[in-house]
Design an enzyme around this catalytic site. Structure first.
Site, mmCIF file in Angstrom:
data_model
loop_
_atom_site.group_PDB
_atom_site.id
_atom_site.type_symbol
_atom_site.label_atom_id
_atom_site.label_comp_id
_atom_site.label_asym_id
_atom_site.label_seq_id
_atom_site.Cartn_x
_atom_site.Cartn_y
_atom_site.Cartn_z
ATOM 1 N N GLY A 1 -1.271 -23.754 -4.638
ATOM 2 C CA GLY A 1 -1.662 -24.919 -5.438
ATOM 3 C C GLY A 1 -2.937 -25.456 -4.844
ATOM 4 O O GLY A 1 -3.896 -24.712 -4.667
ATOM 5 N N GLU A 2 -2.899 -26.697 -4.495
ATOM 6 C CA GLU A 2 -4.083 -27.345 -3.933
ATOM 7 C C GLU A 2 -3.684 -27.945 -2.576
ATOM 8 O O GLU A 2 -2.897 -28.893 -2.515
ATOM 9 C CB GLU A 2 -4.559 -28.419 -4.924
ATOM 10 C CG GLU A 2 -5.755 -29.179 -4.472
ATOM 11 C CD GLU A 2 -6.919 -28.290 -4.038
ATOM 12 O OE1 GLU A 2 -7.310 -27.396 -4.796
ATOM 13 O OE2 GLU A 2 -7.399 -28.483 -2.904
ATOM 14 N N SER A 3 -4.224 -27.376 -1.513
ATOM 15 C CA SER A 3 -3.744 -27.766 -0.188
ATOM 16 C C SER A 3 -4.053 -29.223 0.165
ATOM 17 O O SER A 3 -3.300 -29.853 0.900
ATOM 18 C CB SER A 3 -4.319 -26.832 0.883
ATOM 19 O OG SER A 3 -5.720 -26.822 0.821
ATOM 20 N N CYS B 1 -0.609 -19.110 0.144
ATOM 21 C CA CYS B 1 -1.945 -19.590 -0.219
ATOM 22 C C CYS B 1 -2.142 -21.045 0.224
ATOM 23 O O CYS B 1 -2.245 -21.285 1.423
ATOM 24 C CB CYS B 1 -2.187 -19.353 -1.705
ATOM 25 S SG CYS B 1 -3.938 -19.230 -2.077
ATOM 26 N N ARG C 1 -10.446 -22.191 4.124
ATOM 27 C CA ARG C 1 -10.133 -22.382 2.692
ATOM 28 C C ARG C 1 -11.193 -21.724 1.792
ATOM 29 O O ARG C 1 -12.362 -21.669 2.141
ATOM 30 C CB ARG C 1 -10.086 -23.879 2.344
ATOM 31 C CG ARG C 1 -8.931 -24.615 2.971
ATOM 32 C CD ARG C 1 -8.938 -26.069 2.525
ATOM 33 N NE ARG C 1 -8.796 -26.199 1.087
ATOM 34 C CZ ARG C 1 -9.373 -27.167 0.358
ATOM 35 N NH1 ARG C 1 -10.120 -28.069 0.936
ATOM 36 N NH2 ARG C 1 -9.177 -27.200 -0.939
ATOM 37 N N ILE D 1 -5.962 -15.790 -5.325
ATOM 38 C CA ILE D 1 -6.516 -16.792 -6.240
ATOM 39 C C ILE D 1 -7.146 -17.914 -5.403
ATOM 40 O O ILE D 1 -6.437 -18.648 -4.716
ATOM 41 C CB ILE D 1 -5.422 -17.374 -7.162
ATOM 42 C CG1 ILE D 1 -4.705 -16.255 -7.918
ATOM 43 C CG2 ILE D 1 -6.028 -18.401 -8.128
ATOM 44 C CD1 ILE D 1 -3.444 -16.700 -8.650
ATOM 45 N N ARG D 2 -8.439 -18.007 -5.430
ATOM 46 C CA ARG D 2 -9.146 -18.981 -4.557
ATOM 47 C C ARG D 2 -8.520 -18.964 -3.159
ATOM 48 O O ARG D 2 -8.145 -19.993 -2.598
ATOM 49 C CB ARG D 2 -9.109 -20.392 -5.146
ATOM 50 C CG ARG D 2 -10.101 -20.602 -6.279
ATOM 51 C CD ARG D 2 -10.315 -22.071 -6.590
ATOM 52 N NE ARG D 2 -9.057 -22.762 -6.747
ATOM 53 C CZ ARG D 2 -8.734 -23.901 -6.143
ATOM 54 N NH1 ARG D 2 -9.588 -24.486 -5.340
ATOM 55 N NH2 ARG D 2 -7.576 -24.458 -6.360
ATOM 56 N N HIS E 1 -0.440 -14.170 -3.290
ATOM 57 C CA HIS E 1 0.676 -14.788 -4.023
ATOM 58 C C HIS E 1 1.819 -13.786 -4.225
ATOM 59 O O HIS E 1 1.873 -13.117 -5.263
ATOM 60 C CB HIS E 1 0.184 -15.301 -5.386
ATOM 61 C CG HIS E 1 -0.645 -16.532 -5.277
ATOM 62 N ND1 HIS E 1 -0.115 -17.802 -5.352
ATOM 63 C CD2 HIS E 1 -1.960 -16.685 -5.067
ATOM 64 C CE1 HIS E 1 -1.070 -18.692 -5.199
ATOM 65 N NE2 HIS E 1 -2.210 -18.044 -5.032
ATOM 66 N N GLU F 1 4.724 -14.230 -5.104
ATOM 67 C CA GLU F 1 5.573 -14.611 -6.241
ATOM 68 C C GLU F 1 5.165 -13.882 -7.523
ATOM 69 O O GLU F 1 5.909 -13.889 -8.496
ATOM 70 C CB GLU F 1 5.571 -16.136 -6.443
ATOM 71 C CG GLU F 1 4.253 -16.792 -6.790
ATOM 72 C CD GLU F 1 3.343 -17.053 -5.587
ATOM 73 O OE1 GLU F 1 3.528 -16.430 -4.529
ATOM 74 O OE2 GLU F 1 2.419 -17.875 -5.730
HETATM 75 N N1 GLN Z 1 -7.997 -22.932 -2.627
HETATM 76 C C1 GLN Z 1 -6.774 -23.624 -2.673
HETATM 77 C C2 GLN Z 1 -6.692 -24.668 -1.562
HETATM 78 O O1 GLN Z 1 -7.480 -24.687 -0.678
HETATM 79 C C3 GLN Z 1 -5.587 -22.675 -2.560
HETATM 80 C C4 GLN Z 1 -5.502 -21.814 -3.774
HETATM 81 C C5 GLN Z 1 -4.121 -21.292 -4.053
HETATM 82 O O2 GLN Z 1 -3.115 -21.791 -3.542
HETATM 83 N N2 GLN Z 1 -4.074 -20.349 -4.949
HETATM 84 O O3 GLN Z 1 -5.822 -25.475 -1.599
#
Ligand code: GLN
Length: 201
Positions: A46-48, A79, A107, A135-136, A171, A173
């Site tokens: 998600g978004e850390s 992630c 990150r 993913i990112r 990921h 999952e």
């Molecule tokens: N780039 C996101 C972060 O720094 C992590 C991306 C992800 O969980 N897919 O939070």
């Protein structure tokens, strides 16, 4: 016993599906009391920045630290979840991570969303080839002595374990076969007091 999934933000449903494919029920965790009944917790992608802020403001972060250190809780972070568990985070914004695994992680290390990708990697514990989705994604830049590296991408660690903490920069999952979840559920059982001792120091 169900496996908890931290459910404030992120890809919670995908982890639920992975666990369901293993016949394991899941419990969405948003407060400290829900953790009491659990021995396993997943911190999703998600978004850390958001996930760590929630962990700190809710008090759940401290509870997770205490339980992991007492060996009564196993945690898998994927992630953003890996960032939330790391001892050191390279980030333009300050991240108050839980510092439960001895890794430095950077990150968004492959670039923005458009540089997301998939690649086949080897899952070392079984020798299986798995299709890792990034993913990112962050990059693990250093690992401490007590950390086992369980998969690599182009020579760099992407899956790491220290005692009852497992982190992946990809990921798992999204895998058709929930190999990494299965591994997490089994190894973490063996590091809990009921079945005796940590598996790594
Ligand atoms: N780039 C996101 C972060 O720094 C992590 C991306 C992800 O969980 N897919 O939070």
């Amino acid at each position: 016993m169900p496996c908890g999934i931290l459910a404030f933000q992120g890809d919670v449903a995908e982890h639920e599906h992975a666990l369901a494919r293993l016949g394991t029920t899941s419990l969405r965790v948003t407060d400290r009391a829900q953790l009491d009944a659990l021995t396993h917790l997943i911190i999703p992608g998600g978004e850390s920045t958001v996930i760590t802020a929630f962990l700190n403001e809710s008090g759940l972060g401290v509870t997770i630290q205490e339980r992991v250190r007492a060996n009564t809780l196993a945690v898998m972070g994927t992630c953003a979840g890996a960032i939330a568990l790391a001892s050191e985070v390279g980030s333009p914004k300050p991240i108050d991570s839980l510092k439960l695994i001895d890794i430095a992680i950077s990150r968004n290390a492959y670039g923005s969303q458009i540089y997301s990708f998939e690649e086949d990697v080897v899952f070392t514990p079984t020798g299986e080839q798995i299709r890792a989705v990034f993913i990112r994604a962050p990059k693990i830049v250093t690992v401490g002595d007590g950390v086992a590296v369980l998969a690599n991408l182009r020579g760099g660690p992407i899956l790491a374990q220290q005692g009852n903490v497992l982190v992946s920069t990809f990921h798992p999952e999204y895998l058709e076969k929930p190999t990494v979840h299965q591994f997490f559920l089994s190894f973490s059982n063996s590091c809990l007091p009921a079945s005796g001792g940590r598996i790594l120091e």
